[in-house]
Structure formats: C-alpha cells, structure tokens
Design an enzyme around this catalytic site. Structure first.
Site, PDB file in Angstrom:
ATOM      1  CG  HIS A  43       2.927   3.431   1.099  1.00  0.00           C
ATOM      2  ND1 HIS A  43       2.748   3.669  -0.238  1.00  0.00           N
ATOM      3  CD2 HIS A  43       4.270   3.462   1.303  1.00  0.00           C
ATOM      4  CE1 HIS A  43       3.940   3.832  -0.817  1.00  0.00           C
ATOM      5  NE2 HIS A  43       4.874   3.722   0.097  1.00  0.00           N
ATOM      6  CG  HIS A  68       6.911   3.918  -3.925  1.00  0.00           C
ATOM      7  ND1 HIS A  68       6.907   2.547  -3.942  1.00  0.00           N
ATOM      8  CD2 HIS A  68       7.246   4.272  -2.655  1.00  0.00           C
ATOM      9  CE1 HIS A  68       7.248   2.096  -2.753  1.00  0.00           C
ATOM     10  NE2 HIS A  68       7.453   3.113  -1.950  1.00  0.00           N
TER      11      HIS A  68
END
Ligand SMILES: Nc1ncnc2c1ncn2[C@@H]1O[C@H](COP(=O)(O)OP(=O)(O)O)[C@@H](O)[C@H]1O
Ligand SMILES: Nc1ncnc2c1ncn2[C@@H]1O[C@H](COP(=O)(O)OP(=O)(O)O)[C@@H](O)[C@H]1O
Ligand SMILES: [Mg+2]
Ligand SMILES: [Mg+2]
Ligand SMILES: [Mg+2]
Ligand SMILES: [Mg+2]
Lengths: 217, 330, 330, 217
Positions: B56, B218
């Site tokens: 991320h 995700h």
C-alpha cells in the site's frame, strides 16, 4: 498419542500446506487477497523450525509452541486464529505425556472455542469454523461411539473436507470475503480449505502409524 | 508478471532496505520490519504506531516522521503485521505518555493489533486504538466484517499526529482520531486487478471495457462489475456513494488517491470532476491531496476520500509535517 | 485502453482543470495551457519557464512554485508546446531580470522554444536557455539528434530555481543550470510500453519476459531489447551505463524515478540497489529522490539520474521549495 | 494557379491528413512517440479554420497563413518544420495573384531550404527531407522540360512517395527516431510519409481541376 505423534502431525501439516500453498492462494485470490497459502506456508515452516530448535516434551507443549509460532509469524486473520486454536488445544492437553483420542477430541473443541471467541464467527459464516466445527463434532462422536483414533481422525478429516466444500454456496459474513456480499458465493473459503488440510494431516499420521493400517496391504 | 524485484521472498525486506537508504530521517529495523522516526521515543509525547500489509506504499512507512507517525509496521504483502512486531514498535516509541494504534478495520489487523496491545499493556505501556473504517462500499452490518479502512488512515495519522506533536494527552489524541474517522468516507474504483508477487498473476480478470466498483485496497474484487465509462461518470458513482452515506457539505478535506499504477495525469482529471461535484453539492474542497497515497500494488484505478472539516481539524491538517510522503511547514 | 479520462481530445485541458482545482498556489491559464506561480511575475527575480509534451506529470507543472519554476507550458501528449504559448508564459513571468528557458533536448522542444525566444526578444524580454541532455542511452554524435533530456530537468529546475529565488542575475542562473546538466546523467529501463490516449494501444509490444533498455520518456522503444531479470541486475546495467559516461564518485544527488505505472514499493527496491552500487564505487547518495517525477504516461519501469554535487549545488538543492511535487523548508 | 487553387490544396491536405491520421501515428509509434498523425490533424484542422476566418487574397497569403497556423497549433518537431516550409513557400511567391508551375516549383525549393536550415537534416537522414527534396527536384525537372502543372505535380507526388518508401531501410540521424540507432531501420519515416500526403494533395487538386483530366473518361 505421544509427543512424537504431535511433532509428526505438525510435519505432516507443513508438507500438506507446502503442497497446497498455491491452491490456497488461488482460493484466496477469488474472494480475498491472495495470501492465505503464503501465510500458512510461512507459518508452518516456522513451526517446523521452532520444533527442531526447542523440542517440547509433551503433546500440549508441541501444540502451544506451534500456536505461538503461528501467531508470531503468520499475521493476517489466519495467524491469530490458527495460533489461538493450537494454543488452546495445547493448553487443554495440559502436561499429559500421552493423550487419548477422547482427550484430543475435547482439545479440538477447545481450539474451536478459541477461534470462535476471537473471531466471532458462527457456522455458516463461510470461515474455517465451517470445517473445524464439523470436524470436532465428528471426532467426538466417533470416540463416544467407541471408535479408535484412526477412525476418529478419519471421520474428522472427512467432516472437515465436507464442511470446506459446503462453504462454496455460502455468502460470507466474516473475514474479507464478506466485503464481496453475494459475490462471495460460488467459491470455497480458503480458511476452511486449509482446516481440511490440517485435520487431513491428522488422519494421515494416524493411518501411517496405526498398526492396523500397517498390517493392511 | 514483470516486477522490479530481486526475489519474491525478499520483496518486503528489499523495500525496507530502500526506505532506509532513501530517508535518513527514519530509522529502519529491517530484521523486525519496523520503520521508526529517527528521534523516537520522544519523552512526554504520545507515540503513534500504525501498520498493515505491505503493498500500500507510501502507507504507512511513508507517513512516519515529525507531526505524523512514530513508527510503522509493514507486514508481508497484504498481510497484517504480527503481534511481536507491533509490540516492539509500541515499546520503541513509548515516551511515557502512551501509544496510539491506528488500525484499519480488517480482521487480521484488528486481531494482531489487539494481541499486541495486550502484550504491550503487560509491559506497562498504555495503548489506545483508533479503528479506521471509512469505506462506504461495504455495509457496516452483522453480515460483514464491518467497513474496511482505506484512505482515511492518512487523514487520521496526519491529524492525530499533529495533536500528539503538540503535546496533547492520549485521550485527546484518541478523541480527535476517532472524530476524523467518523467524518471520513471513501469509495474506490478499479480499472484492473493487481498482481501480488507470490501469486504472479492478476487476482481477477477484467475485460477490456470492464471495471470494478467499490473495491478495497487488497486487490479483491469490488461490490459490482460494471462497464467502463468516462471519468466524470465514475466520479459521480463514487461521490454519490459517499454523499448517500454522509451528505457532503461545507469545508471538506478531499483526497483523490491512485491505486498504484494510475498516472498522476489521470488523477488530476478525476480531481477536476470531484471538485465540480462538491461544488454542485454546495461543499468545497478546502484541503486537497492528489496522488498515490494508499495503493494496491500495481492496480489501476482511484479512490476518493472525504472528511468534513471543523476548524480544529483544518488547523491540525495544516500543522507542519515532515515525512517521506507528506511534507509541509518544515 | 482503459484510462480515467473524459475524452481523448480533452485530456490536457481536463488535467489542467484538476491542477487548478488542486493547487491554489498556482494560477492556471487553461485556455492558453500555462501553469503560473500565483505571484508571478516577481519584480527583479529571474523568471524560470519550462515545458514539454504532456504525459510526464508531475514534470513540469508540478514543479511550479516558490524556489523552482515560475511557469510551465504543457503541450499535447508527448508534443512540445507551441511558440505562442511559451511567449505568453515568458512575458507573463518576466519581472525585468530576464527569463530562463529550461528545455529538454528534443528537436520539437528545441525548435519551439527557439522560436519563442526570438519572439520574446522582439517583445523586449531577455531570454536565455539551459538545454537538458542527460540521457546516456543516446550517443551525442553527428548521427543522433543528441542526448535526450530526461530526469536532470528536475535537478536543473530545482537548483537554478533556488538561485533565481535568491535574487541572482540571469547569467548566474544560466551558469548553475548548465553546471547541473553537465554533472547529471540518466538511464532508463521499461518493463512495458505506454499507451497514448490518441493511439489507444501500447506504442510497442513486449513479451512476458522482455524489457527495453535505454528508453526515453516518450514511449519510444529503447536502444536494445533484453530479457527481464532481477532488480539488482537491471540497476547494474543502468548504473554501469552512467558510470561509463561520467565516473561516479563523491557526494551524489540521486533520483530513482518511476515511469508512471510502477508502484513506489518497486522504486524503493531499485533505490536499495542503486545505493549499494554507489557505495561499491566509493560514491554516496547524499541527496535522494524516490518516486514518480518524470513519467511516460502509464509505462512500467524506472530511470536513475545522478548529479555529482558541489557544495554550492547541495546548498541550492537544500534551499526551500514549495511546489505540488517537491516541497521542503516551507 | 490562383488563390482558390491554394485554398483547395490546403483543404485537400486537411482531408488527406484526417484520413491518414491513424496511419501516420502508427508509423510514429514504431520509431517515434506516436503523435505525428494527431499533430498534423490538429494543425491542418486549424489551417482550415484560419483560412475560413480570414481568407487571404493571394496564393502567398494562403501559404503564409497556413504556415503560421501550423507553427501556432502543432508543436513538436513537425510544427515548426512544416510551418516554416509553408511560410517560406508563401514568402517566395510574394504578392502574385496567379502563380505558374515554375514559380511554384521554386517556392517548393524555398520551403525545402527552410526545413533544411531549421532542422539541419540532409537527404538520407530519414526525415521529411527525404520526401520533400526529391519532390522539389522532380517538379523543377518536369517544368524545365516543358511539362504542364498537372504533369509537374504528378511527378513531384510520385517522387515524394518514392522518397518516403525509400526511408524504410535507412538509419535515422535526425529527430527522435535517431535515438533508436540501428533499430530505426525497417520503418518508414512518419514525416516523410506525411510529406508524400501533402505533395500528393497537390497532384489531386491539379488532376481534379485540370481541363485535360476533366475530358478523360
Ligand atoms: N472472524 C473470523 N473467524 C474465523 N475465521 C476467519 C475470520 N476471518 C477470517 N477467517 C478465516 O481466515 C481466512 C483468511 O486467512 P488469510 O487469507 O490468511 O488472512 P487475511 O484474510 O487477513 O488475508 C478466511 O478464509 C477465513 O476462513
Ligand atoms: N531535424 C529534422 N529535420 C527534418 N525533419 C525532421 C527533423 N526532426 C524530425 N523531423 C521530422 O519530423 C517527424 C516527426 O514529427 P512529429 O512526430 O510531429 O514530431 P515529434 O518528433 O516532436 O513528436 C519525423 O518523422 C521527421 O520526418
Ligand atoms: Mg488472505
Ligand atoms: Mg491478507
Ligand atoms: Mg512528439
Ligand atoms: Mg512524434
């Protein structure tokens, strides 16, 4: 079952998870985040290392060390959940040097209770609980009915596999598959699938070690 | 899969080596996978720790520094960190005033941070938690694990971090962190899936004209698949979802975030439409971020995060910050 | 092709609308496609103007602001700006001390800036030019259009901008800009082609394990096609090319730049290897940038740019800057 | 040829470039940056607009306005180069209201000289010069030999096309194709291809307007 039995169970899981790693990750890619296979592979490889480095001298010690190692190495949802399951199973076995099938059956129930307490999932929520709960029930039922360990583990493994397959049509209510809503239906839950591997490993160990099975062709 | 990596197994470690080499203002514990502010712990200051799966970037390591986080714990790709790691970060930043955990609402993150909080408590560190759950694509109900935490993590970390830097006590820092989260909403759109190094192929397949609406961070598919359309329409879908959940009005902090593979040019095009949408609703983007802040590896797409500002929040947003990914006033 | 755009024809204008909405510190002339510092012209200060094709964001518009550029002229995608546009920017930032054009060495940019310089001269504005040509993948010979200008543009704009901000005269600003360029070298690697909105498909095809070495920033193929390999090896190829051309030693400013579609995580992995390579050569990365700075739309890949620092250059690099893409000290 | 003839030439180019836009861009994608078609399309659309808005009253005026518009609207390498070519051609024609084939031939040479001066390319460098130079030579030769305009333009167009095709095996030494070194060989130069379109448009206009061609079947 002695300490050795539990060590071999862990080795058997390590091998099964290594072999099933990519399959588990693919299941997780469909309704999760594509890491379940890698997570458990990393975790059980660490369990094998820990057991080799500090061999416990009781069955409970093996399971507690395995659980703690999973918590320390896996991360994600499955790390704390499986870690707690193994730790709670180990704690249920106490200091006993040898464990009966009945004791292992109630330890499995303790492990299931730990997962339930921590994750809050019910059966039908499309999680590892959907494989673990029927497995614990089947093992207890077989032991109660006078079955030997091999029969009890075989029943548990079959129930876990069935439970895992039965997650396919379910809509997830826990874990990241729940974000998908109705789209989670049609896929097997990766955690239920790995539970089936773990319980299946128990059957494999017992089958291999049992004198009965050794006398078979 | 073509990625700039050495080995699938060393991706996180190699990233940390790069972070360490690039940012002398950070102290990176590569073995234990912790990115510290170099001057942590700061006596008397509430420590801020966050963490989550890797993939991320710049979240969370890029937000470690003056006025924001004291430490970040990156897990494996898309896998939350483990309790030991979080405990080590927590004790490492504890300056005696307690430590705030900023946790995105995912089962894995929640469980691991919870365990770490208990263990830290055993070591005598007071730990409090702000749970980030801003993603309106997920209904917060009995039938889900609750809303996901996405872009609002940046807002919570910046604003709570500013208050902690100013010397506020833990309870105050928690209060403002929760307030930021309560006032924040996000919605994401994917034009492609992402490819994790371990899987080696996209987590799902999208047709040449298909997109996913309501994605998380995700690489999981979104709530619905839809036909691709112009940026203006995509923004309308995202903003309607946010506005339905918490009507937009007044001064608003807005982030248009890229998912990792989307060029800045396209994010500006999206931002233009977001600003126009807000205007239509009588709201204004008084504070703005446009860029890759909370990504999903190489995914194409964007998310919008809004936060309804108060004077206090604006003042804390504007306070000096000095991190690899967010810097002003210093 | 899936992009976050409204219309192939309005990509540049829509981007400028977004830039205008996102950055109140800028004044954006959307019709004439010029991004100005809001306070331009600043009396007595040398003005800095750069420009080039769009698709390289944040270059150049993201570097407009205090301590860097006074205006940027984005052309169409990969197409240099036109003389009128450059003249308007030049006269618009002229504070009486003359204007520096920072021009990347491409035939189109050179010709259009040259015409603009002549026309600006007609309007009484003194114009000087620094030509950026740092790309070692291209031989500077009679048989090429000379080296391409790539990453060093960021260094020239930052360092010359700092000197201009400090009030130096045009000749000095030109001198330091040329010095930065002379001390800078770049090399780029592509893992994929990019897709221009107008073409709608990748400018070239690469196999699943193929890469291009020695690429520029316009989606053109590189000097050679090669097999993909680990980051460490790719960095060695890039750094060897740089080191062959200008041996690396001493204090070095280093940028590891993403081509637009490469996630930050991978850029850090590359940076770790670059730092290790420098160490091997006895050089150190004393100043560092890691991120998407000079991009090629959605291309996957990276480039490395180095600049052999002097005390003066380090001091000017460290001077305060406040632009959308580079900010410190303010 | 009167002012009208030159306006129609420009219209013909606009149409040819529009039709050839994607082809030119594809050529540019192979050895450049995939914008040549869009660049010229934008430029000649603007030329058409400018001519409609401020109709010039001499052939030279048409060409100078076209050239200035290209410089103002195209950008890139081709904008200043083609802009200069048309401006220099227009300036060579001066104020004449009607232009002979010989005058146009020497104007074309002036345009070529402008491109050469600005861009510094020689024939063989794999640029627009490789189409423009043979075109100018062919036109001059045909006129010198007493050919009529239609013949002169046909010869020029054929020479430009041939020149463009002949760039295929060349290694570029100017423009961005030169960055590719030996890899630029095997592709037609986009600027040479567009020059062939521009000169081809001249032939098309003459053919359509010529009484001879009108008398053909
Ligand atoms: N609340 C929960 N209770 C029980 N099991 C859960 C819960 N949440 C997730 N799981 C199990 O964890 C599995 C996912 O594990 P993993 O992929 O390793 O972690 P993560 O979801 O954090 O990526 C799911 O398939 C599910 O079986
Ligand atoms: N120095 C030069 N002299 C003559 N023609 C040139 C020169 N440089 C480039 N060209 C021509 O310009 C063409 C490219 O034009 P275009 O694609 O519009 O511009 P850019 O290269 O800036 O993207 C080339 O194909 C070539 O024919
Ligand atoms: Mg997972
Ligand atoms: Mg995960
Ligand atoms: Mg171009
Ligand atoms: Mg071109």
């Amino acid at each position: 079952m002695d300490t050795r039995f539990f060590v071999i169970w862990m080795e058997e899981i390590t091998a099964a998870v290594r072999a099933g790693r990519d399959h588990l990750t693919r299941l997780d890619a469909a309704i999760g985040d594509a890491d379940h296979g890698t997570n458990l592979d990393r975790g059980f490889a660490a369990v094998a290392e820990a057991l080799a480095a500090r061999p416990p001298d009781t069955p409970g010690g093996v399971l507690v060390l395995a659980g703690s190692t999973l918590i320390r190495k896996v991360g994600g949802a499955s790390g704390p959940l499986y870690g707690t399951a193994f730790r709670d199973m180990g704690k249920a076995l106490g200091d006993a040097a040898d464990v009966s099938a009945a004791e292992l059956a109630s330890a499995l129930e303790a492990g299931l209770a730990g997962v339930r307490r921590l994750g809050g999932a019910e059966e039908g929520d499309k999680t590892m609980v959907d494989a673990l709960a029927p497995a614990a029930r089947a093992m207890a039922r077989t032991v109660d009915a006078g079955g030997d360990p091999e029969e009890a583990f075989a029943a548990a493994a079959a129930a876990a596999e069935e439970g895992a397959k039965a997650t396919v049509p379910l809509v997830a209510r826990k874990g990241r598959a729940s974000y998908l809503g109705a789209r989670s239906a049609g896929h097997e839950d990766p955690g239920a699938a790995s539970t089936a591997l773990i319980v299946g490993a128990l059957r494999a160990v017992a089958t291999r070690r049992s004198p009965r099975s050794e006398s078979r062709p | 899969m073509k990625k700039l990596i050495n080995d699938v197994g060393s991706v996180v470690t190699d990233t940390l080596r790069g972070v360490a080499a690039a940012h002398p203002s950070l102290r990176v514990d590569i073995e234990n996978k912790i990115i510290f502010r170099r001057d942590a712990p700061r006596p008397g200051k509430v420590g801020l720790v966050s963490g989550g799966g890797s993939g991320h970037e710049p979240l969370h390591g890029g937000y470690v520094g003056y006025g924001m986080l004291d430490a970040a714990c990156p897990g494996e790709i898309f896998t939350s960190p483990v309790p030991d790691q979080i405990v080590r970060a927590t004790t490492g930043v504890n300056g005696g005033a307690g430590v705030l955990h900023v946790v995105k609402n995912y089962t894995g993150d929640v469980l691991n941070f919870e365990m770490a909080a208990e263990l830290s408590d055993d070591e005598g560190v007071e730990v409090a938690r702000v749970l980030v759950d801003d993603d309106v694509a997920v209904r917060d109900s009995l039938y889900t694990a609750g809303r996901r935490g996405t872009g609002a993590a940046v807002f919570v970390e910046k604003i709570a971090g500013a208050l902690a830097e100013a010397g506020a006590p833990l309870a105050e820092v928690v209060r403002v962190g929760r307030e930021v989260n309560d006032r924040s909403r996000s919605f994401g759109v994917a034009l492609s899936a992402c490819t994790t190094p371990a899987a080696g192929r996209p987590t799902f397949e999208l047709g040449e004209r298909e997109i996913e609406l309501g994605i998380g961070i995700h690489g999981e598919p979104g709530r619905t698949r839809a036909a691709h359309r112009e940026a203006r329409e995509l923004v309308r879908i995202a903003m309607d979802a946010i506005d339905d959940d918490l009507p937009l009005s007044g001064e608003t902090l807005v982030m248009v975030n890229g998912m990792g593979g989307t060029p800045l040019m396209e994010l500006y095009i999206v931002f233009a439409e977001v600003a126009a949408y807000l205007k239509e609703k009588g709201a204004t983007a008084t504070r703005r971020l446009v860029g890759n802040h909370v990504t999903s590896l190489d995914m194409l797409g964007f998310s919008v995060t809004t936060c309804a500002l108060t004077n206090e929040l604006t003042r804390l947003w504007d306070a000096p910050v000095e991190t690899p990914a967010l810097r002003w006033g210093r």
